[in-house]
Design a protein around this motif. Structure first.
Motif, PDB file in Angstrom:
ATOM      1  N   TYR A   4      12.339  35.135  52.670  1.00  0.00           N
ATOM      2  CA  TYR A   4      13.453  35.136  53.904  1.00  0.00           C
ATOM      3  C   TYR A   4      14.187  36.385  53.954  1.00  0.00           C
ATOM      4  CZ  TYR A   4      17.107  34.009  50.222  1.00  0.00           C
ATOM      5  OH  TYR A   4      17.687  33.898  49.270  1.00  0.00           O
ATOM      6  N   SER A   5      14.785  36.864  55.045  1.00  0.00           N
ATOM      7  CA  SER A   5      15.350  38.259  55.063  1.00  0.00           C
ATOM      8  C   SER A   5      16.858  37.903  55.009  1.00  0.00           C
ATOM      9  CB  SER A   5      15.072  38.962  56.471  1.00  0.00           C
ATOM     10  OG  SER A   5      13.706  38.242  56.897  1.00  0.00           O
ATOM     11  N   MET A   9      18.500  41.637  59.885  1.00  0.00           N
ATOM     12  CA  MET A   9      17.705  41.431  61.057  1.00  0.00           C
ATOM     13  C   MET A   9      18.756  41.658  62.393  1.00  0.00           C
ATOM     14  SD  MET A   9      15.216  38.259  61.151  1.00  0.00           S
ATOM     15  CE  MET A   9      16.874  37.355  60.560  1.00  0.00           C
ATOM     16  N   ASN A  10      19.964  41.640  62.015  1.00  0.00           N
ATOM     17  CA  ASN A  10      21.061  41.687  62.927  1.00  0.00           C
ATOM     18  C   ASN A  10      21.090  43.228  63.640  1.00  0.00           C
ATOM     19  OD1 ASN A  10      21.956  39.195  62.613  1.00  0.00           O
ATOM     20  ND2 ASN A  10      23.569  39.868  61.533  1.00  0.00           N
ATOM     21  N   ARG A  60      19.009  40.201  71.656  1.00  0.00           N
ATOM     22  CA  ARG A  60      17.996  39.360  71.181  1.00  0.00           C
ATOM     23  C   ARG A  60      18.063  37.718  71.593  1.00  0.00           C
ATOM     24  NH1 ARG A  60      17.885  38.162  64.776  1.00  0.00           N
ATOM     25  NH2 ARG A  60      20.211  37.976  65.182  1.00  0.00           N
ATOM     26  N   TRP A 393      15.926  31.603  57.939  1.00  0.00           N
ATOM     27  CA  TRP A 393      15.819  33.174  58.361  1.00  0.00           C
ATOM     28  C   TRP A 393      14.380  33.234  59.051  1.00  0.00           C
ATOM     29  CZ3 TRP A 393      19.685  35.989  58.758  1.00  0.00           C
ATOM     30  CH2 TRP A 393      20.966  35.815  57.916  1.00  0.00           C
ATOM     31  N   ALA A 394      13.609  32.554  58.648  1.00  0.00           N
ATOM     32  CA  ALA A 394      12.128  32.875  58.992  1.00  0.00           C
ATOM     33  C   ALA A 394      12.476  32.389  60.530  1.00  0.00           C
ATOM     34  CB  ALA A 394      11.317  32.197  58.350  1.00  0.00           C
ATOM     35  N   GLU A 397      14.422  34.726  62.646  1.00  0.00           N
ATOM     36  CA  GLU A 397      13.330  36.026  62.918  1.00  0.00           C
ATOM     37  C   GLU A 397      12.345  35.548  64.038  1.00  0.00           C
ATOM     38  OE1 GLU A 397      11.710  37.168  59.077  1.00  0.00           O
ATOM     39  OE2 GLU A 397      12.337  39.128  59.406  1.00  0.00           O
ATOM     40  N   LYS A 398      12.099  34.647  64.263  1.00  0.00           N
ATOM     41  CA  LYS A 398      10.952  34.160  65.234  1.00  0.00           C
ATOM     42  C   LYS A 398      11.455  33.674  66.608  1.00  0.00           C
ATOM     43  CE  LYS A 398       7.145  33.412  62.065  1.00  0.00           C
ATOM     44  NZ  LYS A 398       6.408  34.523  62.546  1.00  0.00           N
ATOM     45  N   TYR A 401      17.449  29.539  66.409  1.00  0.00           N
ATOM     46  CA  TYR A 401      18.611  29.641  65.986  1.00  0.00           C
ATOM     47  C   TYR A 401      19.135  28.444  65.490  1.00  0.00           C
ATOM     48  CZ  TYR A 401      23.914  29.953  64.883  1.00  0.00           C
ATOM     49  OH  TYR A 401      24.967  29.792  64.208  1.00  0.00           O
ATOM     50  N   CYS A 431       7.025  28.512  60.128  1.00  0.00           N
ATOM     51  CA  CYS A 431       7.986  28.865  58.754  1.00  0.00           C
ATOM     52  C   CYS A 431       8.026  27.733  57.696  1.00  0.00           C
ATOM     53  CB  CYS A 431       9.369  29.053  59.974  1.00  0.00           C
ATOM     54  SG  CYS A 431       9.375  30.222  60.843  1.00  0.00           S
TER      55      CYS A 431
END
Ligand code: KE4
Length: 433
Positions: A4-5, A9-10, A60, A393-394, A397-398, A401, A431
């Protein structure tokens, strides 16, 4: 397992805004759960939202399963609400004088919610529960309030004891700043354990003004009462002359017109409401038996007030949402959307052999990263929060939310199309596990 990041990513605008926000607003947020502390990242900032999608300030686009924590049941910025708000705003924003829409929304609430004979509008769920417990104390002349561990009723002094939601996130179940004397009048017990609540009433029955609970607890994930448990609470409060207060701020008007009390046939004495009835604007309400509600000022000795309570703009937004829900046969459609979502997610879990549990009723759901039976917040806390964080997070990212905490419920709206649900399930399949 996809790593997880952190919130790297923001986009740059969100990052800049958050730096500025932290200098001006405590934690950079106006409500703690938005701070992403439970997923160890930084929040992004939203520019606009429409339907089931939100767009952040860096452009995004995300499919939203938080729905501003429940109010956006039609989806974000439904035209029927935005048009109404535009029209009504031209006539005035707030009068501080009775206006026709207050009578209209009170009529609908009384019609839709089985136990409500009279209702008072306020401006948040917190105000609704705070007023309901003051009224219960005034009506019974007793001081003690019983609540359940992990149930969250807003940031009311008497109720921030063993609370859920953001309070759990910050590992401070009891907030600082609450006088010991206040907390002493609040008895917190585990939910779904009959012997524990019976013990409390054996010991303190004659001192208890009320039990307040989320009948379907949704601030420690989404938990269902064991068979007969709500009936036990109703019997105990009736037998001991205490009131039963349903906090339906989250479940009210979301799971059915009459919320959980319609689904279960259990009639509380008072109900706290909010979220959906505001159509996205600040609104709460509390209501119940007329003989209890008539104890409120100006008729009775229990004082409660609010400058913006019943203001025409918020009433118009709430009315537009409730009428549209009825017009669109909303609850039936939400159940169909929920079934599609649940079927797909259960398919993924079983295909991957994941030891996860999914609770869903209507448009409220929670995926638990653990296989213990979920009966109360203790069972939730046994979950694998690292797995939740990776999933959060995954998914983000895809393009999906989710609520940034394993203690929060997921929501669906009438704006989540089959395509949105199927796209989400595809992302979840990548994910999870
Ligand atoms: P507000 O004061 O936030 O409008 O409502 C408090 C409240 C009362 N009762 C229940 C059952 C609730 O869920 C809430 C608020 N829900 C949280 C979400 N878990 C609001 C999100 C937040 O605190 O920012």
């Amino acid at each position: 397992m996809p790593p997880y990041s952190p919130a790297s990513m923001n986009g740059p605008i969100s990052e800049k805004l958050f730096e500025a926000a932290k200098k001006l607003i405590p934690g950079g947020v106006n409500s703690p759960v938005r701070a992403f502390r439970n997923v160890e990242g930084d929040p992004f900032f939203v520019r606009r939202a429409k339907g089931c999608r939100i767009e952040d300030v860096d452009g995004r686009s995300l499919i939203d399963y938080v729905c501003t924590w429940g109010p956006a049941i039609l989806g974000h910025a439904p035209t029927v609400i935005t048009n109404t708000v535009h029209q009504v705003a031209k006539e005035g924003l707030s009068f501080g004088i009775p206006n026709p829409s207050e009578v209209e929304i009170a009529k609908i609430i009384v019609e839709w919610v089985p136990s409500v004979e009279k209702v008072r509008m306020v401006n948040s769920g917190t105000e609704a529960t705070m007023s309901a417990i003051r009224l219960a104390r005034g009506f019974t002349g007793r001081d003690k309030i019983v609540k359940f561990e992990g149930h969250y009723h807003g940031h009311v002094d008497s109720l921030l004891v063993a609370a859920g939601s953001g309070a759990l996130t910050h590992g401070e179940p009891d907030s600082a700043g609450i006088p010991r004397s206040f907390a002493a009048e609040t008895i917190a017990v585990p939910f779904n354990l009959p012997e524990r609540i019976e013990e409390v009433f054996t010991k303190f029955g004659h001192e208890i003004a009320a039990i307040i609970l989320e009948p379907y607890p949704a601030n420690a994930g989404f938990i269902l009462p064991q068979p007969g448990y709500l009936e036990l609470l109703r019997a105990l409060t009736t037998r001991h002359g205490a009131l039963l207060i349903f906090d339906e701020v989250m479940t009210g008007f979301r799971l059915a017109k009459g919320g959980v009390q319609e689904l279960t046939g259990i009639t509380p004495d008072l109900t706290a409401m909010g979220k959906v009835i505001g159509g996205g604007l600040p609104v709460g309400a509390f209501g119940g038996r007329a003989d209890i509600m008539d104890q409120l000022a100006p008729d009775g000795p229990v004082y409660q007030a609010g400058t913006l309570s019943g203001n025409p703009l918020a009433m118009a937004a709430g009315l537009a949402q409730l009428k549209e829900l009825e017009k669109q046969n909303g609850y039936q459609r939400l159940e169909a959307i929920g079934q599609r979502f649940e079927k797909g997610l259960r398919g993924i879990i079983s295909e991957k052999g994941l030891p996860y549990r999914l609770n869903r009723v209507g448009s409220m759901w929670c995926l638990y990263f653990g296989d213990s039976e979920i009966i109360n917040v203790d069972s939730v806390q046994k979950g694998d929060f690292e797995a939740f964080k990776r999933f959060f997070w995954a998914s983000l990212e895809k393009g999906v939310y989710l609520a940034p905490s394993p203690y929060e419920t997921g929501f669906l709206s009438l704006a989540h199309s089959d395509r949105d649900i199927d796209d989400t399930l595809e992302i979840f399949a990548e994910c999870l596990g």
